[in-house]
Scaffold this motif. Sequence first.
Motif, PDB file in Angstrom:
ATOM      1  N   HIS A 159       0.838  -1.205   0.000  1.00 24.34           N
ATOM      2  CA  HIS A 159       0.000   0.000   0.000  1.00 24.34           C
ATOM      3  C   HIS A 159       0.867   1.248   0.000  1.00 24.34           C
ATOM      4  CE1 HIS A 159      -3.540  -2.439   1.930  1.00 24.34           C
ATOM      5  NE2 HIS A 159      -3.330  -2.730   0.650  1.00 24.34           N
ATOM      6  N   ASN A 160       1.952   1.201   0.760  1.00 29.65           N
ATOM      7  CA  ASN A 160       2.854   2.357   0.779  1.00 29.65           C
ATOM      8  C   ASN A 160       3.477   2.598  -0.596  1.00 29.65           C
ATOM      9  OD1 ASN A 160       2.386   2.692   3.510  1.00 29.65           O
ATOM     10  ND2 ASN A 160       4.139   1.432   4.121  1.00 29.65           N
ATOM     11  N   LEU A 161       3.848   1.525  -1.286  1.00 33.98           N
ATOM     12  CA  LEU A 161       4.422   1.682  -2.620  1.00 33.98           C
ATOM     13  C   LEU A 161       3.405   2.248  -3.588  1.00 33.98           C
ATOM     14  CD1 LEU A 161       6.780   1.201  -4.561  1.00 33.98           C
ATOM     15  CD2 LEU A 161       5.935  -1.148  -4.873  1.00 33.98           C
ATOM     16  N   LEU A 162       2.171   1.714  -3.509  1.00 34.58           N
ATOM     17  CA  LEU A 162       1.125   2.205  -4.406  1.00 34.58           C
ATOM     18  C   LEU A 162       0.814   3.669  -4.136  1.00 34.58           C
ATOM     19  CD1 LEU A 162      -0.961   1.602  -6.600  1.00 34.58           C
ATOM     20  CD2 LEU A 162      -2.539   0.837  -4.789  1.00 34.58           C
ATOM     21  N   ALA A 163       0.772   4.025  -2.839  1.00 37.57           N
ATOM     22  CA  ALA A 163       0.496   5.421  -2.504  1.00 37.57           C
ATOM     23  C   ALA A 163       1.619   6.324  -2.993  1.00 37.57           C
ATOM     24  CB  ALA A 163       0.312   5.558  -0.988  1.00 37.57           C
ATOM     25  N   GLY A 164       2.854   5.846  -2.904  1.00 34.56           N
ATOM     26  CA  GLY A 164       3.976   6.646  -3.399  1.00 34.56           C
ATOM     27  C   GLY A 164       3.924   6.845  -4.898  1.00 34.56           C
ATOM     28  N   ILE A 165       3.554   5.789  -5.628  1.00 37.10           N
ATOM     29  CA  ILE A 165       3.461   5.900  -7.089  1.00 37.10           C
ATOM     30  C   ILE A 165       2.357   6.872  -7.482  1.00 37.10           C
ATOM     31  CG2 ILE A 165       2.897   4.651  -9.187  1.00 37.10           C
ATOM     32  CD1 ILE A 165       4.257   2.204  -7.954  1.00 37.10           C
TER      33      ILE A 165
ATOM     34  N   GLY B  75       1.062   9.299  -5.636  1.00 31.78           N
ATOM     35  CA  GLY B  75       1.432  10.659  -5.273  1.00 31.78           C
ATOM     36  C   GLY B  75       2.456  11.255  -6.230  1.00 31.78           C
ATOM     37  N   GLY B  76       3.447  10.432  -6.643  1.00 32.64           N
ATOM     38  CA  GLY B  76       4.431  10.926  -7.599  1.00 32.64           C
ATOM     39  C   GLY B  76       3.811  11.250  -8.939  1.00 32.64           C
ATOM     40  N   GLY B  77       2.868  10.407  -9.385  1.00 32.49           N
ATOM     41  CA  GLY B  77       2.208  10.676 -10.672  1.00 32.49           C
ATOM     42  C   GLY B  77       1.381  11.938 -10.639  1.00 32.49           C
ATOM     43  N   VAL B  78       0.660  12.131  -9.519  1.00 33.16           N
ATOM     44  CA  VAL B  78      -0.154  13.353  -9.414  1.00 33.16           C
ATOM     45  C   VAL B  78       0.726  14.595  -9.386  1.00 33.16           C
ATOM     46  CG1 VAL B  78      -1.737  14.610  -7.903  1.00 33.16           C
ATOM     47  CG2 VAL B  78      -2.082  12.176  -8.326  1.00 33.16           C
TER      48      VAL B  78
ATOM     49  N   LEU C  74       3.734  14.938 -10.716  1.00 35.58           N
ATOM     50  CA  LEU C  74       4.288  15.154 -12.047  1.00 35.58           C
ATOM     51  C   LEU C  74       3.247  15.754 -12.990  1.00 35.58           C
ATOM     52  CD1 LEU C  74       6.617  14.797 -14.044  1.00 35.58           C
ATOM     53  CD2 LEU C  74       5.785  12.457 -14.467  1.00 35.58           C
ATOM     54  N   LEU C  75       1.987  15.293 -12.879  1.00 38.78           N
ATOM     55  CA  LEU C  75       0.924  15.830 -13.728  1.00 38.78           C
ATOM     56  C   LEU C  75       0.675  17.301 -13.436  1.00 38.78           C
ATOM     57  CD1 LEU C  75      -1.267  15.294 -15.850  1.00 38.78           C
ATOM     58  CD2 LEU C  75      -2.795  14.568 -13.979  1.00 38.78           C
ATOM     59  N   LEU C  76       0.681  17.668 -12.153  1.00 38.56           N
ATOM     60  CA  LEU C  76       0.476  19.076 -11.788  1.00 38.56           C
ATOM     61  C   LEU C  76       1.617  19.942 -12.315  1.00 38.56           C
ATOM     62  CD1 LEU C  76      -0.820  18.734  -8.096  1.00 38.56           C
ATOM     63  CD2 LEU C  76      -2.133  19.355 -10.142  1.00 38.56           C
ATOM     64  N   VAL C  77       2.842  19.427 -12.235  1.00 32.97           N
ATOM     65  CA  VAL C  77       3.986  20.184 -12.742  1.00 32.97           C
ATOM     66  C   VAL C  77       3.854  20.399 -14.256  1.00 32.97           C
ATOM     67  CG1 VAL C  77       6.480  20.112 -13.111  1.00 32.97           C
ATOM     68  CG2 VAL C  77       5.537  19.495 -10.880  1.00 32.97           C
ATOM     69  N   LEU C  78       3.441  19.367 -14.975  1.00 29.58           N
ATOM     70  CA  LEU C  78       3.273  19.487 -16.422  1.00 29.58           C
ATOM     71  C   LEU C  78       2.170  20.484 -16.774  1.00 29.58           C
ATOM     72  CD1 LEU C  78       3.654  15.741 -17.514  1.00 29.58           C
ATOM     73  CD2 LEU C  78       5.333  17.601 -17.752  1.00 29.58           C
ATOM     74  N   ILE C  79       1.087  20.443 -16.013  1.00 23.90           N
ATOM     75  CA  ILE C  79      -0.017  21.369 -16.285  1.00 23.90           C
ATOM     76  C   ILE C  79       0.416  22.806 -16.046  1.00 23.90           C
ATOM     77  CG2 ILE C  79      -2.286  22.096 -15.491  1.00 23.90           C
ATOM     78  CD1 ILE C  79      -2.946  19.152 -14.997  1.00 23.90           C
ATOM     79  N   ILE C  80       1.108  23.029 -14.932  1.00 24.69           N
ATOM     80  CA  ILE C  80       1.568  24.397 -14.626  1.00 24.69           C
ATOM     81  C   ILE C  80       2.547  24.878 -15.692  1.00 24.69           C
ATOM     82  CG2 ILE C  80       2.883  25.767 -12.970  1.00 24.69           C
ATOM     83  CD1 ILE C  80       1.679  23.995 -10.754  1.00 24.69           C
ATOM     84  N   ALA C  81       3.465  23.981 -16.115  1.00 24.83           N
ATOM     85  CA  ALA C  81       4.430  24.365 -17.141  1.00 24.83           C
ATOM     86  C   ALA C  81       3.728  24.682 -18.463  1.00 24.83           C
ATOM     87  CB  ALA C  81       5.444  23.242 -17.338  1.00 24.83           C
ATOM     88  N   ALA C  82       2.678  23.906 -18.794  1.00 27.77           N
ATOM     89  CA  ALA C  82       1.930  24.163 -20.043  1.00 27.77           C
ATOM     90  C   ALA C  82       1.206  25.497 -19.985  1.00 27.77           C
ATOM     91  CB  ALA C  82       0.950  23.021 -20.283  1.00 27.77           C
TER      92      ALA C  82
END
Length: 267
Positions: free
Chosen positions: A215-221, A223-226, A228-236
């Motif tokens: 569960h910790n690994l899944l939560a980390g993945i 959280g990391g994906g979210v 990264l997506l926010l960073v891409l949206i802000i950069a766009a």
Amino acid sequence: MMSLCRNLAVLLLFLIASPLPHSHLFTHATSTKAPATRPRIIFLTGIGSEGDDDDDDGDGDYDYGKPTVHTQVVKSVQNPLVHQAPKLCHYDFCLENQAPCDQISAKTGCLCPGVSGGDQPPHSPRIQGLVPITRGGDRGKIEIRWCAPSSVVTGYKVMIEGGEVLEFEDVSRRGLVRSMEVGTNVCVEAVNSAGHSIPSDFSCMRYEHPESSDHNLLAGIIGGGVTLLLVLIIAAVILWKHQMRQKAKRDSANGLGNPSYSTEGTL
């Protein structure tokens, strides 16, 4: 009469001039301290043989039965006393399937920690943790781990809130129980012929289900994906605004350089 007096005078002079036969004994008796550290050892070298030249009597007969005596003074040596630290037994109160400490002491001569006797109720054991089993045939159960007290113990009881009681041997330091709800109180009790231990803060524990590593690994993945997506949206968004600003500047420059645009604007 004169002859008698002369003899008495000669005898008196002889007694005065001659040493007393027991003067050395008197001197020895008046000494204050005997040489206690220098004992005298007598060595017997053996009995004379026919080839010996000793003739004590001078009559040509040899005394074969008289041993020759030699004396030697040897200094006594005092060895200092060496005080050795007591050796403690290698006994782990949290290790399972161990021989009792009294048996280890009887075999090796080591010293056991202070242990109350079997005629007294045992002290409380110390519970280490409640660990859920996530693999194998016991998956879903909970393993209870504890350490033995400094007492004579004949067995253990694991008491689960709700009335369930499980018994274990004196050499046990862990046991499996059923799955339980979060917050359930679990106590470990030591037992001997004199009674049982009293529950305490360190012999009881409430079950708190730890989060699984998966569960910790899944939560980390996630959280990391979210992130990264926010960073891409802000950069766009920033890039889009920059492009729109550059386009507005180009349109403004093109409009000011066109004469028809300025003439039409004045009409």
